[in-house]
Design an enzyme around this catalytic site. Structure first.
Site, PDB file in Angstrom:
ATOM      1  N   THR A 182      23.220 -20.270 -19.679  1.00  0.00           N
ATOM      2  CA  THR A 182      23.198 -18.874 -19.220  1.00  0.00           C
ATOM      3  C   THR A 182      23.539 -17.877 -20.323  1.00  0.00           C
ATOM      4  OG1 THR A 182      25.513 -19.051 -18.553  1.00  0.00           O
ATOM      5  CG2 THR A 182      23.858 -19.480 -16.850  1.00  0.00           C
ATOM      6  N   LYS A 183      23.646 -18.321 -21.560  1.00  0.00           N
ATOM      7  CA  LYS A 183      24.002 -17.395 -22.631  1.00  0.00           C
ATOM      8  C   LYS A 183      22.756 -16.640 -23.126  1.00  0.00           C
ATOM      9  CE  LYS A 183      28.452 -18.435 -22.771  1.00  0.00           C
ATOM     10  NZ  LYS A 183      28.872 -19.513 -21.874  1.00  0.00           N
TER      11      LYS A 183
END
Ligand SMILES: *Cc1c(COP(=O)(O)O)cnc(C)c1O
Length: 375
Positions: A182-183
């Protein structure tokens, strides 16, 4: 009308597939030419001498602590308002995490509270650039210099962020990044370390592959070469498959940041008119990396919001309930409620809303409408 707004969507596609196929067409799959290309580009992007790609930000933190000889008997000052990786990495090397409360308006480690927590055992400060806003690195560096402490930055949220021209890695021994799913750039699982000191960079490079002084790509270049193991290290190198997934994303990094900044402004403008909902402040001189967009609501209603938002199609998360109140930390270190009241206040009020480049302004309008109806 009900909409579905995912909490997070990656933007990997054809460019990443093409890049990946160049690796599959070559003989080399692990740490090799694509990883070195990624490292060169990220060092340039961050204005750092070296970037060393590893398997996760957690491993990056562990390797940096180890490279700086931090271990049993040592204390490391850090924030309780973070993902557990920050303090777990300190535990992993046998040192003790000592929490210090946060600034009430940003949630970042409060430099003014650091000195009171320093003991003869304190070896380092491990700040986290929460949500993408850099902590007050100038103040932290001044204290670190005065007390002869190292700084290791958890910059998992802050690949793109700056503060008065300072980026992660500029005022510290090392800064650690994450390429987790999710970065802002991702290869599923991955990470890296920005470092300026050459000797430290050399040691970190060895520590990421068992402490061996020759990596696979060096060992198998034409003629076989013997290798040695000067340190005991880890298995934490990033392979060319993952590096190939990351490389095309570097071309979009600035455009994607600009999009997240624009979308965050849409949120903030909408929320300004909503009584009872607040959000963190961006300090002067900060270029916010906008990894997460969080709001602060009435703590009595927070969990109701968390239940209702997904029912109305809005993906949410909590970043974070403070680490010191998790069972392991309470039981092992005797941490209790009210010890870090500002982190606890934010932890009981916070909700993270969807934020990623593919999110549309219409979707944000919908999220705002849902929030408006709910409170
Ligand atoms: C994601 C994250 C990490 C851990 O990153 P991994 O690459 O999954 O190890 C560490 N710290 C913070 C603040 C994070 O958000």
């Amino acid at each position: 009308m009900l909409m579905k707004v995912e909490f997070y969507k990656h933007d990997l596609g054809q460019q990443e597939l093409d890049s990946l196929s160049t690796v599959l067409d070559s003989v080399f799959l692990t740490t090799g030419p694509r990883t070195r290309e990624l490292e060169k580009k990220l060092a340039l992007f961050l204005h750092c001498a070296d970037f060393i790609a590893v398997s996760s930000c957690t491993q990056a933190l562990v390797i940096c602590l180890k490279a700086l000889d931090i271990g049993p008997g040592d204390e490391v000052l850090t924030t309780p308002l973070t993902f557990i990786a920050s303090s777990n990495s300190i535990l992993e090397v046998g040192a003790t995490p000592v929490f210090v409360d946060v600034e009430p308006r940003t949630g970042n480690l409060d430099a003014e509270l650091i000195e009171a927590a320093i003991t003869p055992r304190t070896k380092a400060i491990l700040p986290v650039h929460l949500y993408g806003q850099m902590a007050d690195m100038r103040s932290l560096q001044a204290i670190a210099d005065q007390y002869n402490l190292q700084i290791i930055e958890d910059a998992a949220h802050c690949l793109e962020g700056q503060r008065e021209g300072i980026r992660p890695g500029h005022l510290s021994a090392a800064a650690c990044f994450s390429f987790y799913a999710t970065k802002s750039i991702t290869c599923g699982e991955g990470g890296g370390i920005a470092v300026n000191d050459q000797a430290l960079a050399q040691k970190i490079k060895l520590l990421r592959t068992h402490g061996m002084n020759k990596e696979a790509s060096e060992r198998y270049q034409g003629r076989y070469q013997h290798w040695d193991m000067p340190y005991l290290g880890y298995k934490a190198n990033l392979d060319d498959i993952r590096s190939a997934l990351l490389l095309p994303q570097l071309d979009r990094i600035k455009a994607n940041l600009a999009t997240r900044q624009r979308l965050s402004r849409v949120y903030e403008q909408g929320l300004q008119q909503m009584a009872g909902i607040d959000f963190p402040e961006t300090m002067p001189g900060v270029e916010h990396a906008r990894h997460l967009f969080t709001i602060w609501v009435d703590p009595e209603k927070r969990d109701t919001y968390l239940a209702q938002l997904p029912e109305l199609g809005v993906g949410v998360a909590v970043n974070y309930r403070p680490v010191h109140l998790l069972s392991y930390y309470c039981q092992t270190f005797g941490y209790k409620k009210d010890m870090f009241p500002r982190a606890e206040a934010i932890g009981s009020r916070t909700i993270s809303l969807p934020l990623y480049p593919a999110l549309t302004e219409q979707e944000i309008e919908y999220v705002l409408e849902v929030l408006n109806v709910m409170h």
